[in-house]
Design an enzyme around this catalytic site. Sequence first.
Site, PDB file in Angstrom:
ATOM      1  N   HIS A  95      39.049  33.164  39.296  1.00  0.00           N
ATOM      2  CA  HIS A  95      37.755  33.520  39.884  1.00  0.00           C
ATOM      3  C   HIS A  95      36.652  33.077  38.922  1.00  0.00           C
ATOM      4  CE1 HIS A  95      34.976  35.648  42.453  1.00  0.00           C
ATOM      5  NE2 HIS A  95      34.438  36.172  41.374  1.00  0.00           N
TER       6      HIS A  95
ATOM      7  N   ASN B  16      45.249  34.583  40.551  1.00  0.00           N
ATOM      8  CA  ASN B  16      44.052  33.958  41.124  1.00  0.00           C
ATOM      9  C   ASN B  16      43.089  33.594  40.006  1.00  0.00           C
ATOM     10  OD1 ASN B  16      42.103  33.214  43.165  1.00  0.00           O
ATOM     11  ND2 ASN B  16      41.023  35.129  42.739  1.00  0.00           N
TER      12      ASN B  16
ATOM     13  N   SER C 289      37.823  34.117  35.180  1.00  0.00           N
ATOM     14  CA  SER C 289      38.880  35.109  34.949  1.00  0.00           C
ATOM     15  C   SER C 289      40.115  34.706  35.728  1.00  0.00           C
ATOM     16  CB  SER C 289      38.437  36.490  35.472  1.00  0.00           C
ATOM     17  OG  SER C 289      37.159  36.850  34.988  1.00  0.00           O
TER      18      SER C 289
END
Length: 197
Positions: free
Chosen positions: A118, A116, A145
Amino acid sequence: MRRLQRNPELAPKIAILISGGGSNMVALIKDMQDRGYAEPSLVISNKALVPGVIKAQQLGVPTEVIPHQAFPKGDGFQEEIHVALVEQRINFICLAGFMQILDAWFVDKWKDRILNIHPSLLPKYKGLNTHQRAIDAGDTEAGCSVHLVTAELDDGPILAQAKVPILKEDTARTLAARVLSEEHKLFPRTLRQYLDG
Ligand code: GRF
């Protein structure tokens, strides 16, 4: 390893899950298409008619819309995504602005295979409104991140981060734009490195 991944037959198949604009998705697809280390094999959106779906089609990547609203109380929504991923023999999943929280059973099935992005320097500012929260806190730097997804929101092991300065005149909007252009470099680079082991 690297040589094997350049063989299109053996390149890992990547699915990208989106909910909106898809600019990170575009950066990922173009990087995979240019370098050939992985095959962008499926884009799943939980929303129809978002720009990301059209952009994926323009880049020649199969798309599937699985609208979460079609599943009362969410029942069956993530099962449907799982089935679509299995049908396409997907190996890894990238969440690129996918605004749904994945259930523990789903994350478990795809353990260590979901990345993911972020828009904060995790562990700071999990959840939403990250840029405004960084400005309000008086931070002098922000960033993004890429992390592995676990059952806890925005909490899995961090794979890589990129930083940008927060300027005095920044609004959430200007800061978001600066962070986003770093996201477009960080996500593909981190995916590449992760697949390389
Ligand atoms: C990005 O800022 C990403 O970090 C966050 O949602 C935004 C998605 O933007 N999770 P886009 O759809 O990739 O343009």
